[in-house]
Write a protein that holds these residues in place. Structure first.
Motif, PDB file in Angstrom:
ATOM      1  N   LEU A  21       0.849  -1.189   0.000  1.00  0.00           N
ATOM      2  CA  LEU A  21       0.000   0.000   0.000  1.00  0.00           C
ATOM      3  C   LEU A  21       0.884   1.239   0.000  1.00  0.00           C
ATOM      4  N   ILE A  22       0.732   2.063  -1.029  1.00  0.00           N
ATOM      5  CA  ILE A  22       1.440   3.336  -1.110  1.00  0.00           C
ATOM      6  C   ILE A  22       0.401   4.428  -0.940  1.00  0.00           C
ATOM      7  N   GLU A  23       0.640   5.317   0.028  1.00  0.00           N
ATOM      8  CA  GLU A  23      -0.287   6.412   0.303  1.00  0.00           C
ATOM      9  C   GLU A  23       0.445   7.738   0.191  1.00  0.00           C
ATOM     10  N   LEU A  24      -0.170   8.670  -0.517  1.00  0.00           N
ATOM     11  CA  LEU A  24       0.373  10.001  -0.710  1.00  0.00           C
ATOM     12  C   LEU A  24      -0.513  10.997   0.025  1.00  0.00           C
ATOM     13  N   PHE A  25       0.073  11.747   0.935  1.00  0.00           N
ATOM     14  CA  PHE A  25      -0.634  12.766   1.706  1.00  0.00           C
ATOM     15  C   PHE A  25      -0.135  14.127   1.227  1.00  0.00           C
ATOM     16  N   GLU A  26      -1.070  14.990   0.803  1.00  0.00           N
ATOM     17  CA  GLU A  26      -0.681  16.308   0.302  1.00  0.00           C
ATOM     18  C   GLU A  26      -1.529  17.400   0.922  1.00  0.00           C
ATOM     19  N   ALA A  27      -0.979  18.615   0.937  1.00  0.00           N
ATOM     20  CA  ALA A  27      -1.669  19.740   1.565  1.00  0.00           C
ATOM     21  C   ALA A  27      -2.825  20.241   0.705  1.00  0.00           C
ATOM     22  N   LYS A  28      -2.587  20.333  -0.584  1.00  0.00           N
ATOM     23  CA  LYS A  28      -3.596  20.853  -1.505  1.00  0.00           C
ATOM     24  C   LYS A  28      -3.396  20.183  -2.847  1.00  0.00           C
ATOM     25  N   ILE A  29      -4.313  20.399  -3.723  1.00  0.00           N
ATOM     26  CA  ILE A  29      -4.175  19.863  -5.070  1.00  0.00           C
ATOM     27  C   ILE A  29      -3.036  20.622  -5.750  1.00  0.00           C
ATOM     28  N   PRO A  30      -2.050  19.906  -6.258  1.00  0.00           N
ATOM     29  CA  PRO A  30      -0.882  20.575  -6.830  1.00  0.00           C
ATOM     30  C   PRO A  30      -1.166  21.190  -8.188  1.00  0.00           C
ATOM     31  N   ASP A  31      -0.269  22.081  -8.594  1.00  0.00           N
ATOM     32  CA  ASP A  31      -0.352  22.673  -9.925  1.00  0.00           C
ATOM     33  C   ASP A  31      -0.136  21.589 -10.972  1.00  0.00           C
ATOM     34  N   PHE A  32      -0.805  21.739 -12.088  1.00  0.00           N
ATOM     35  CA  PHE A  32      -0.712  20.750 -13.165  1.00  0.00           C
ATOM     36  C   PHE A  32       0.584  20.935 -13.944  1.00  0.00           C
ATOM     37  N   ARG A  37      -4.369   8.464  -2.530  1.00  0.00           N
ATOM     38  CA  ARG A  37      -3.943   9.866  -2.461  1.00  0.00           C
ATOM     39  C   ARG A  37      -4.926  10.617  -1.577  1.00  0.00           C
ATOM     40  N   TYR A  38      -4.386  11.368  -0.620  1.00  0.00           N
ATOM     41  CA  TYR A  38      -5.230  12.105   0.307  1.00  0.00           C
ATOM     42  C   TYR A  38      -4.838  13.578   0.318  1.00  0.00           C
ATOM     43  N   ASN A  39      -5.840  14.419   0.296  1.00  0.00           N
ATOM     44  CA  ASN A  39      -5.664  15.861   0.324  1.00  0.00           C
ATOM     45  C   ASN A  39      -6.132  16.375   1.679  1.00  0.00           C
ATOM     46  N   LEU A  40      -5.300  17.147   2.351  1.00  0.00           N
ATOM     47  CA  LEU A  40      -5.618  17.632   3.697  1.00  0.00           C
ATOM     48  C   LEU A  40      -6.910  18.444   3.736  1.00  0.00           C
ATOM     49  N   MET A  41      -7.167  19.209   2.696  1.00  0.00           N
ATOM     50  CA  MET A  41      -8.371  20.039   2.670  1.00  0.00           C
ATOM     51  C   MET A  41      -9.647  19.200   2.531  1.00  0.00           C
ATOM     52  N   ASN A  42      -9.575  18.118   1.740  1.00  0.00           N
ATOM     53  CA  ASN A  42     -10.767  17.339   1.442  1.00  0.00           C
ATOM     54  C   ASN A  42     -10.898  16.042   2.222  1.00  0.00           C
ATOM     55  N   GLN A  43      -9.796  15.511   2.726  1.00  0.00           N
ATOM     56  CA  GLN A  43      -9.824  14.216   3.415  1.00  0.00           C
ATOM     57  C   GLN A  43      -8.995  14.246   4.706  1.00  0.00           C
ATOM     58  N   PRO A  44      -9.269  15.164   5.605  1.00  0.00           N
ATOM     59  CA  PRO A  44      -8.451  15.264   6.831  1.00  0.00           C
ATOM     60  C   PRO A  44      -8.511  13.995   7.687  1.00  0.00           C
TER      61      PRO A  44
END
Length: 110
Positions: free
Chosen positions: A2-13, A37-44
């Motif tokens: 299981l690979i999980e990526l935690f990010e603060a916001k949706i990154p620039d394209f 993939r988890y975004n702090l704003m949408n999936q705290p």
């Protein structure tokens, strides 16, 4: 695995991010390899499941954060295709972005 990526916001394209997004989507519900993939704003709530992720949030510049089977492997940067290949032993060259060589890949960027 299981690979999980935690990010603060949706990154620039950009092409690199498009490749990473395609890889994560392709293995979202895999049998032997699953990527989330988890975004702090949408999936705290995803962040609160891991004490080590919550500890990292107390420090500066720790996101994005990549975990493999619950262990932190990358802090403060997104994994590259080469990183993911090294971690998993799977070649992702034809799944994600291709950099400057779009003619021979499946990224759709040409």
């Amino acid at each position: 695995m299981l690979i999980e990526l935690f990010e603060a916001k949706i990154p620039d394209f950009n092409m690199e991010m498009m490749g990473l997004t395609q890889i994560l989507a392709a293995f979202q519900n895999g049998d032997e390899l699953t990527m989330k993939r988890y975004n702090l704003m949408n999936q705290p709530e995803a962040f609160t499941r891991y004490p080590q992720v919550m500890q990292m949030l107390q420090k500066e510049d720790t996101l994005p954060l990549t975990l493999v089977d619950g262990e932190i492997v990358l802090i403060g940067e997104y994994p590259t295709i080469d990183d993911l290949t090294e971690i998993t032993g799977i070649s992702f060259q034809n799944v994600g972005g291709c950099g400057d060589n779009c003619e021979n890949c499946s990224c759709g960027g040409h």
